[in-house]
Design a protein around this motif. Structure first.
Motif, PDB file in Angstrom:
ATOM      1  N   ILE A 289       0.829  -1.263  -0.301  1.00  0.00           N
ATOM      2  CA  ILE A 289      -0.013  -0.028   0.185  1.00  0.00           C
ATOM      3  C   ILE A 289       0.873   1.253  -0.224  1.00  0.00           C
ATOM      4  N   THR A 290       0.675   2.124  -0.959  1.00  0.00           N
ATOM      5  CA  THR A 290       1.686   3.475  -1.195  1.00  0.00           C
ATOM      6  C   THR A 290       0.576   4.564  -1.324  1.00  0.00           C
ATOM      7  N   THR A 291       1.068   5.614  -0.533  1.00  0.00           N
ATOM      8  CA  THR A 291       0.251   6.808  -0.510  1.00  0.00           C
ATOM      9  C   THR A 291       0.619   7.497  -1.911  1.00  0.00           C
ATOM     10  N   ILE A 292      -0.126   8.033  -2.690  1.00  0.00           N
ATOM     11  CA  ILE A 292       0.326   8.809  -4.074  1.00  0.00           C
ATOM     12  C   ILE A 292      -0.698   9.915  -4.090  1.00  0.00           C
ATOM     13  N   TYR A 293      -0.137  10.925  -4.978  1.00  0.00           N
ATOM     14  CA  TYR A 293      -0.815  12.147  -5.234  1.00  0.00           C
ATOM     15  C   TYR A 293      -1.382  12.256  -6.795  1.00  0.00           C
ATOM     16  N   GLU A 300      -2.159  21.954 -13.150  1.00  0.00           N
ATOM     17  CA  GLU A 300      -1.992  21.495 -14.324  1.00  0.00           C
ATOM     18  C   GLU A 300      -0.723  22.243 -15.057  1.00  0.00           C
ATOM     19  N   LEU A 301      -0.904  23.465 -14.966  1.00  0.00           N
ATOM     20  CA  LEU A 301       0.203  24.439 -15.380  1.00  0.00           C
ATOM     21  C   LEU A 301       1.737  23.928 -14.954  1.00  0.00           C
ATOM     22  N   LEU A 302       1.739  23.634 -13.652  1.00  0.00           N
ATOM     23  CA  LEU A 302       3.057  23.330 -13.087  1.00  0.00           C
ATOM     24  C   LEU A 302       3.751  22.142 -13.623  1.00  0.00           C
ATOM     25  N   PHE A 303       2.790  21.282 -14.056  1.00  0.00           N
ATOM     26  CA  PHE A 303       3.341  19.814 -14.714  1.00  0.00           C
ATOM     27  C   PHE A 303       3.178  19.583 -16.066  1.00  0.00           C
ATOM     28  N   LEU A 304       2.676  20.770 -16.788  1.00  0.00           N
ATOM     29  CA  LEU A 304       2.566  20.818 -18.207  1.00  0.00           C
ATOM     30  C   LEU A 304       3.816  20.186 -19.108  1.00  0.00           C
ATOM     31  N   GLY A 311      -5.496  14.486 -12.995  1.00  0.00           N
ATOM     32  CA  GLY A 311      -5.741  13.054 -12.605  1.00  0.00           C
ATOM     33  C   GLY A 311      -4.592  12.243 -12.775  1.00  0.00           C
ATOM     34  N   ALA A 312      -3.324  12.671 -13.348  1.00  0.00           N
ATOM     35  CA  ALA A 312      -2.213  11.787 -13.315  1.00  0.00           C
ATOM     36  C   ALA A 312      -1.888  11.811 -11.910  1.00  0.00           C
ATOM     37  N   THR A 313      -1.228  10.517 -11.516  1.00  0.00           N
ATOM     38  CA  THR A 313      -0.737  10.179 -10.172  1.00  0.00           C
ATOM     39  C   THR A 313       0.775  10.129  -9.905  1.00  0.00           C
TER      40      THR A 313
END
Length: 492
Positions: A289-293, A300-304, A311-313
């Motif tokens: 079991i892993t905690t993800i984000y 979205e702009l930060l990870f564009l 929704g990407a984890t």
């Protein structure tokens, strides 16, 4: 038909004329029934009740009951004998024989499939489609089920003994009772408290994955069931040796039904399953079991640039890596103090509150990372060996163990959320039932479509914790309620 709860519409004593009509109908339905047998089954001066019920699927069923013991039932104007009648008159119906391990499938409500039918040297009984028939086990003439032939015996042969043979009802309570008398109870134990007989003997005879719940039977109480076994079958004698406390004082081990009963043997797989549940040598492996984000719309702009859409984890390490890459790519590290990062318009929109827009120009690295994770959706990922990961929003709920009161001074232990960890509630309930010799039942969790609550009699927090921690190897942090266990409770 009777595997699930049913609703009683009426329960009335039968009239003299109706009793005579019933006898006439029984003779017409079962020509092989002798006059003596009929008089014994439907005595003229004994109380006979007609109970009208609705089965769980809505079928209207009429039961004919003597001393609270159902003898015949009628569905769509057709009479069927119960296994109680067939114990007295085993030749009343054509009989199909199957192997003992198949009984556990039948108890669960499954039909008798033709591959499970044992064909005797004399061949199959001659039946037509829809004929009433009985089911027995190899080396045991006592019928265990009643049903209808799905096809004729000729069609069974032409089908190569493949497909459905007999449609059934079950007999779990009776099987465990006979099994316990035949293999568990010793003469030196008599007189034996009826509660001890149930807890120490009948429960241990229950097939793996099944639970004895007398409240869901037609008897509702152990005392009524044993009374029927005494008055109708003369297998045991029950007496109240102490006020309000009943004991089995005598067992007729020479009774033909008991002598002919053969205790069902478990298959290797089933025996291994019980061993797994009770002894701890299990094939179950706890999930990782892993905690993800999950990326929110705001980030979205930060990870564009990393092509991470809403929704990407990601796990925390990946989040830190991508944020660091963004800062370095846009040359945002403060030159004279590399512990700080310059807040550009994207970081401002993504990470700052409106009140901070005009005031905050730089952020420490740790603050940058914590703000990023704080604005992402917390999720958890569950990975079972050999299976694809399962990702859900929020933190995983722990296995919850609690103790509740039932009635006056009675306690039960409740366990929920087992399914989240890949544990079968029925298997856990069965393992606990064998381990602590106490009754267990399953209940749907209110407000949930697919969760089941395990309830076991008594305060069993210590035993539940031992099973989860030592046998199933569930980490302590995923179990809630162990604080109610004794201080000697072993924790990991």
């Amino acid at each position: 038909m009777f595997a699930k709860a049913f609703r009683v519409k009426s329960n009335t004593a039968i009239k003299g004329s109706d009793r005579r009509k019933l006898k006439s109908d029984l003779l017409a339905a079962f020509p092989s029934l002798s006059a003596d047998d009929l008089s014994e089954l439907v005595p003229n001066k004994e109380e006979l009740n007609v109970v009208k019920i609705y089965a769980h699927k809505g079928e209207a069923v009429t039961l004919y009951v003597v001393h609270k013991n159902p003898l015949f039932f009628e569905v769509e104007k057709r009479l069927y004998p119960t296994v109680y009648v067939l114990w007295r008159c085993p030749a009343l119906l054509p009989t199909f024989t199957t192997w003992p391990p198949v009984l556990q499938k039948l108890i669960g409500g499954a039909d008798l499939m033709l591959p499970g039918v044992v064909v005797p040297p004399c061949g199959l009984p001659d039946v037509k489609q829809g004929d009433c028939c009985a089911v027995t086990l190899v080396h045991n003439r006592a019928p265990v089920a009643v049903g209808q032939a799905s096809v004729s015996s000729a069609e069974m042969q032409s089908l190569g003994m493949k497909g459905r043979g007999v449609s059934l009802m079950d007999a779990l309570l009776l099987q465990c009772f006979m099994h316990a008398l035949k293999t568990r109870v010793k003469k030196s134990e008599l007189p034996l408290l009826t509660s001890t007989f149930l807890r120490n003997h009948m429960f241990s005879c229950c097939p793996s994955g099944k639970q004895i719940d007398i409240k869901k039977s037609s008897y509702k109480k152990l005392s009524k069931f044993l009374q029927a076994m005494q008055q109708q079958h003369h297998l045991v004698r029950v007496k109240e040796l102490t006020k309000g406390v009943e004991s089995i004082v005598e067992v007729d081990w020479k009774h033909p039904q008991l002598r002919s009963f053969v205790a069902p043997e478990e298959t290797d797989v089933e025996a291994a399953s019980v061993c797994d549940e009770v002894e701890g040598e299990i094939s179950y492996h706890p999930p990782e079991i892993t905690t993800i984000y999950s990326v929110s719309a705001r980030l979205e702009l930060l990870f564009l640039d990393a092509n991470k859409r809403k929704g990407a984890t990601m796990n925390p390490t990946e989040v830190r890596s991508l944020v660091t890459d963004y800062v370095k790519k846009n040359d945002l590290v403060v030159e004279h103090n590399k512990n700080f990062v310059t807040v550009n318009p994207v970081l401002c929109d993504c990470l700052l509150e409106k009140s901070e827009y005009q005031e905050v120009e730089t952020l420490k690295w740790d603050d940058l990372f914590s703000r990023t994770l704080g604005r992402m959706q917390v999720c958890h990922q569950v990975v079972f060996p050999g299976k694809a990961p399962i990702t859900k929003k929020g933190q995983i709920e722990p296995i919850d163990i609690s103790v509740a009161s039932r009635g006056s001074n009675k306690k039960v232990t409740l366990i929920k959320n087992l399914e989240l960890y890949g544990l079968d509630p029925a298997a856990v309930a069965s393992a606990l039932q064998h381990k602590v010799q106490a009754s267990s039942v399953l209940h749907p969790v209110p407000g949930s479509k697919d969760k089941v609550l395990v309830q076991i009699q008594g305060n069993q927090v210590h035993q539940v914790g031992t099973l989860l921690l030592d046998h199933y190897r569930i980490p302590n942090k995923y179990i809630q309620g162990l604080v109610k266990a004794p201080k000697s409770m072993k924790k990991k």
